[in-house]
Design a protein around this motif. Sequence first.
Motif, PDB file in Angstrom:
ATOM      1  N   ILE A 192       9.444  29.531  22.548  1.00 18.69           N
ATOM      2  CA  ILE A 192       9.304  28.077  21.874  1.00 18.69           C
ATOM      3  C   ILE A 192       7.956  27.719  21.673  1.00 18.69           C
ATOM      4  O   ILE A 192       7.094  27.973  22.503  1.00 18.69           O
TER       5      ILE A 192
ATOM      6  N   LEU B  78       7.954  22.549  15.199  1.00 22.04           N
ATOM      7  CA  LEU B  78       8.615  23.472  16.262  1.00 22.04           C
ATOM      8  C   LEU B  78       9.118  24.611  16.032  1.00 22.04           C
ATOM      9  O   LEU B  78      10.074  24.690  15.102  1.00 22.04           O
TER      10      LEU B  78
ATOM     11  N   LEU C 200      16.079  29.202  18.820  1.00 22.71           N
ATOM     12  CA  LEU C 200      16.420  28.064  18.582  1.00 22.71           C
ATOM     13  C   LEU C 200      17.122  27.918  17.167  1.00 22.71           C
ATOM     14  O   LEU C 200      18.224  27.348  16.773  1.00 22.71           O
TER      15      LEU C 200
ATOM     16  N   TYR D  22      14.768  24.738  29.945  1.00 25.83           N
ATOM     17  CA  TYR D  22      14.071  24.208  29.022  1.00 25.83           C
ATOM     18  C   TYR D  22      14.501  24.456  27.501  1.00 25.83           C
ATOM     19  O   TYR D  22      14.699  23.764  26.727  1.00 25.83           O
TER      20      TYR D  22
ATOM     21  N   CYS E 205      16.434  21.725  25.135  1.00 28.00           N
ATOM     22  CA  CYS E 205      16.042  21.839  23.624  1.00 28.00           C
ATOM     23  C   CYS E 205      17.125  21.920  22.601  1.00 28.00           C
ATOM     24  O   CYS E 205      17.127  21.097  21.684  1.00 28.00           O
TER      25      CYS E 205
ATOM     26  N   TRP F 292      19.202  18.820  22.717  1.00 29.42           N
ATOM     27  CA  TRP F 292      18.279  17.997  22.000  1.00 29.42           C
ATOM     28  C   TRP F 292      18.686  17.882  20.461  1.00 29.42           C
ATOM     29  O   TRP F 292      18.717  16.770  19.848  1.00 29.42           O
ATOM     30  N   LYS F 293      18.399  19.023  19.956  1.00 33.25           N
ATOM     31  CA  LYS F 293      18.399  19.225  18.740  1.00 33.25           C
ATOM     32  C   LYS F 293      19.825  18.852  18.114  1.00 33.25           C
ATOM     33  O   LYS F 293      19.902  18.478  16.738  1.00 33.25           O
TER      34      LYS F 293
ATOM     35  N   LEU G 104       8.675  20.975  28.431  1.00 30.98           N
ATOM     36  CA  LEU G 104       9.065  20.943  27.133  1.00 30.98           C
ATOM     37  C   LEU G 104       9.150  19.557  26.539  1.00 30.98           C
ATOM     38  O   LEU G 104       8.740  19.090  25.362  1.00 30.98           O
TER      39      LEU G 104
ATOM     40  N   LEU H 117       7.236  17.985  23.317  1.00 27.77           N
ATOM     41  CA  LEU H 117       7.904  17.388  22.232  1.00 27.77           C
ATOM     42  C   LEU H 117       7.410  15.782  21.936  1.00 27.77           C
ATOM     43  O   LEU H 117       7.473  15.482  20.827  1.00 27.77           O
TER      44      LEU H 117
END
Length: 445
Positions: A269, A305, A310, A346, A350, A353-354, A385, A389
């Motif tokens: 990331i 990002l 990811l 982390y 992430c 969250w996405k 993280l 963000l």
Amino acid sequence: MTGVEQTAGTATRILEVFKDLPLWLLTGLAASAGLLLCFPPFAASLPPTIRPFVVIAGVIFGVLAVVRAIALLLERMPTWRAARDERRRFHLTPEPQQSFWSSAKQPDDSIVTQVVARFVVKNRTAEPLALAHARLVKPRIRGEIVHEDVSVRALGHNIYGDAAHSGHFIPPKMVLPATASVMIRGVPWRKPGKHVRVKMGIADDEGREQFLAFDMRVLSAAPEEPANPSLEVVSSISNPVEREVATVLQAELARYEKCGRRVGGLGSIHLAIDGREIAGVGTDSWNPNSPNNQSILANPDACDLRSDNLDALTAFYEGLSANEKEQFASALLARMDGKAYLPMTYFIVCVLWKIGRLKDALEKAKANLPQGEITVFGLSNALMLLNGLLRYRHPDFTNEMLDDIERFLVGLKEHPFQIPEKLAAIRTARLMASREKRVPTRNQG
């Protein structure tokens, strides 16, 4: 009284003459007097009345020779120091707070001592500087050198690497932070206490060496812990969705081992502003009123990002059915158990969250992950993280997500970085934006 003054003046003039004599002549006269007194053939031929004068002369010339030698040494020391300073290609400034000394017992019962020194390097030359080697000078440890390297931070982003494999050079007249690590299979003859005085030699690619000498903190030996939990075997997973999730998680775990907390990174990331990579998503000096942060709040779309792992998982998620998407989220949440995938929690946070499951991720992290753990910084990495963000991608967080993060921090025994300040700044910016939208409508009415 006049005779005494004349005698004193004569003696003074004689001493001034002797003072200005060359060092070699004074040394020779003192040695001659000593030879006359000590060498038997010469000593036997000296009349008793002459011997006291020879002794006095030898002492005077000896003292004058010593004083003359000291005076010459003091005169030439600045010249020697200036010449030595000109030959120095680089200068080292230690950072004792970031350095440490530790010892660990190995499976074969041997002891490996690790010395890690953090310092700042200034290139004093007009050419790129490459640091190549590090060695422990003091305290001396006899044994096999298991590992030694010197890593320098890259210019422009927070990634460390050596000169030979990563091409990390220090540009002319530039200053960059660096890390030197030496691991030796052995222990010093004297057990260090809480601090140890260390002297390390850092050499460039031409063999020129400079030294670091400073007090370093000693880390206490960690209690013996069970072996790290073994990773699951991907080929043994029958569910195809879960298999893909595990595959990418293990790829991210390998990436974190190369670019992890030790060098200020979070695996794959990264963040980039206008196409230029910036330092990870780590800590920052957040000041909502600074011009830089104001520009980020005003134009967050300029920051991207980036993470290939990811992107791979989110693209895979988009092609799943509703039932498979639930399996996808369940597979990620199940691996937030504080075991094999703890170092890259982390990344799981992430991904969730996405896909809009941040609340589930935070609840699972707070309930299942160890707090205050400083071996792999699992939960702390997740906070790092979120810290990044919220600074660079705050429009991607809904107001409900901001509330979820705030509730997540309540009672948490981890350093929150500057997440509370960012939450307040983002909410204030949104309040001002909504007010500006309402003002024209009110004027038109």
